[in-house]
Design a protein around this motif. Sequence first.
Motif, PDB file in Angstrom:
ATOM      1  N   ILE A 177       0.884  -1.156   0.000  1.00 35.46           N
ATOM      2  CA  ILE A 177       0.000   0.000   0.000  1.00 35.46           C
ATOM      3  C   ILE A 177       0.924   1.209   0.000  1.00 35.46           C
ATOM      4  N   LEU A 178       0.940   1.918  -1.117  1.00 37.90           N
ATOM      5  CA  LEU A 178       1.805   3.079  -1.294  1.00 37.90           C
ATOM      6  C   LEU A 178       1.017   4.317  -0.883  1.00 37.90           C
ATOM      7  N   GLY A 187       5.208   6.954   2.035  1.00 34.77           N
ATOM      8  CA  GLY A 187       5.419   5.764   2.839  1.00 34.77           C
ATOM      9  C   GLY A 187       4.884   4.527   2.163  1.00 34.77           C
ATOM     10  N   ILE A 188       5.278   3.381   2.701  1.00 30.63           N
ATOM     11  CA  ILE A 188       4.899   2.083   2.143  1.00 30.63           C
ATOM     12  C   ILE A 188       4.541   1.153   3.295  1.00 30.63           C
ATOM     13  N   CYS A 189       3.465   0.434   3.122  1.00 28.65           N
ATOM     14  CA  CYS A 189       3.016  -0.564   4.097  1.00 28.65           C
ATOM     15  C   CYS A 189       2.845  -1.871   3.333  1.00 28.65           C
ATOM     16  N   VAL A 190       3.488  -2.941   3.769  1.00 28.69           N
ATOM     17  CA  VAL A 190       3.365  -4.239   3.107  1.00 28.69           C
ATOM     18  C   VAL A 190       2.480  -5.137   3.967  1.00 28.69           C
ATOM     19  N   ILE A 191       1.431  -5.673   3.347  1.00 32.23           N
ATOM     20  CA  ILE A 191       0.503  -6.543   4.068  1.00 32.23           C
ATOM     21  C   ILE A 191       0.301  -7.833   3.290  1.00 32.23           C
ATOM     22  N   GLU A 192      -0.119  -8.871   4.001  1.00 30.18           N
ATOM     23  CA  GLU A 192      -0.444 -10.145   3.355  1.00 30.18           C
ATOM     24  C   GLU A 192      -1.955 -10.304   3.370  1.00 30.18           C
ATOM     25  N   CYS A 193      -2.534 -10.523   2.199  1.00 32.30           N
ATOM     26  CA  CYS A 193      -3.979 -10.713   2.062  1.00 32.30           C
ATOM     27  C   CYS A 193      -4.226 -11.850   1.080  1.00 32.30           C
TER      28      CYS A 193
END
Length: 121
Positions: free
Chosen positions: A5-6, A79-85
Motif C-alpha cells: 500500500i503506497l 510511505g509504504i506498508c506491506v501486508i499479506e492478504c
Amino acid sequence: MLYAILCYNDEAELAATTKPQGGALLAGRAAIERAFPAEGRLGPVVRLMPTSAAVTVRAGRAPCVLDGPYAETKEQLLGICVIECDTLQAAIDAARGMAGSGGVLEIRPLRALETGRLPTQ
C-alpha cells in the motif's frame, strides 16, 4: 499474496500540520498497524524521508543521477506498508480502513525477487 500500500499525500501540506492534526491523520493507519501484526500479516511499514533528500537515477547509455524525484504529481510518495492478504479485495478493504488519513493509497501486488534481510539496529 503480498500487497504494497503506497501512501501518497502533499508533502508540504503534511509538514505544516500540528502534532494533534498529524496524530488524527495517522489514526486510520494505526488501526491497520494494530490488527495485521496480531494476525501475522504485516510486513515492513516505512515512512520515506522528504523528497528534498531524494535522488533519481535515469537509465541511458550512462546512467544519470539527478537531485530530487522529479515526479510531475501533486502528491508525493511518503510511505509504504506491506501486508499479506488472500485477495486483492481484502487488500482494498485494508486500504479503506487507512483512507481516513487523507491522500491517495495505491495498492500493488508484490512478487518476491530476492529474500534479503536487513540488519537489525
